[in-house]
Each structure stands twice: as C-alpha cells, then as structure tokens.
Design a protein around this motif. Structure first.
Motif, PDB file in Angstrom:
ATOM      1  N   LEU A   1       0.836  -1.196   0.000  1.00 25.79           N
ATOM      2  CA  LEU A   1       0.000   0.000   0.000  1.00 25.79           C
ATOM      3  C   LEU A   1       0.872   1.247   0.000  1.00 25.79           C
ATOM      4  O   LEU A   1       1.028   1.922   1.008  1.00 25.79           O
ATOM      5  CB  LEU A   1      -0.947  -0.026   1.191  1.00 25.79           C
TER       6      LEU A   1
ATOM      7  N   THR B   1      -1.959   5.874  -2.025  1.00 22.87           N
ATOM      8  CA  THR B   1      -1.932   5.256  -0.710  1.00 22.87           C
ATOM      9  C   THR B   1      -0.568   5.419  -0.075  1.00 22.87           C
ATOM     10  O   THR B   1       0.444   5.555  -0.760  1.00 22.87           O
ATOM     11  CB  THR B   1      -2.272   3.757  -0.797  1.00 22.87           C
TER      12      THR B   1
ATOM     13  N   ILE C   1      -3.647   3.334   7.131  1.00 22.41           N
ATOM     14  CA  ILE C   1      -3.279   3.586   5.747  1.00 22.41           C
ATOM     15  C   ILE C   1      -3.935   4.897   5.332  1.00 22.41           C
ATOM     16  O   ILE C   1      -5.129   5.109   5.598  1.00 22.41           O
ATOM     17  CB  ILE C   1      -3.766   2.454   4.821  1.00 22.41           C
TER      18      ILE C   1
ATOM     19  N   PHE D   1      -5.368   7.246   2.476  1.00 17.34           N
ATOM     20  CA  PHE D   1      -5.904   7.214   1.123  1.00 17.34           C
ATOM     21  C   PHE D   1      -6.202   8.635   0.672  1.00 17.34           C
ATOM     22  O   PHE D   1      -6.821   9.411   1.409  1.00 17.34           O
ATOM     23  CB  PHE D   1      -7.208   6.408   1.064  1.00 17.34           C
TER      24      PHE D   1
END
Length: 74
Positions: A8, A25, A35, A37
């Motif tokens: 990611l 990402t 994570i 985004f």
C-alpha cells in the motif's frame, strides 16, 4: 496494472463496497496502524483507514505508468 504488487504505497486500484477507484496510498505512521488514502480531489479529503479493517477493502493492484519521450505529443 500490476496485480502482483499489493504494497500500500503509491497509486493503487482499490475496491470499496463494490466501487473500484484509484487512490494514492501511503502506510501512514506505522505506529498508528493506519493507511492514508487520497483521491486527488479537493472535494474528497484524504482519510485514514485503520489496518484492522483492511479486510473491508480489496486491493486490486498497483497502477504502473510507463511512457517514453516518443509517446509525448505536444
């Protein structure tokens, strides 16, 4: 698209609730286990998704862009 790369980091194709979309990402602060985004649109600010819920997001693969100078037309 490279479906073998699932890290990611970078431009990814992801699927959330049946909707496929592109997102930048980033493994955001590993100590937060989230994570980041970002969709590249100021109307959709970046959001942080906890890694414990990664089973809710399907990572399709990394979007790989290749180009040569011959392909650039002005």
């Amino acid at each position: 698209m490279d479906k073998t790369k699932k890290e990611l980091d970078g431009l990814m194709a992801i699927e959330i609730d049946g909707h496929v979309m592109l997102a930048w990402t980033q493994d955001y602060h590993p100590e937060l286990n989230a994570i980041r985004f970002e969709f590249g649109n100021r109307n959709y600010p970046p959001f942080y998704w906890p890694k414990i819920y990664m089973d809710k997001i399907k990572v399709i693969g990394t979007v790989v862009l290749y180009y040569t100078e011959d392909a650039i037309v002005f």
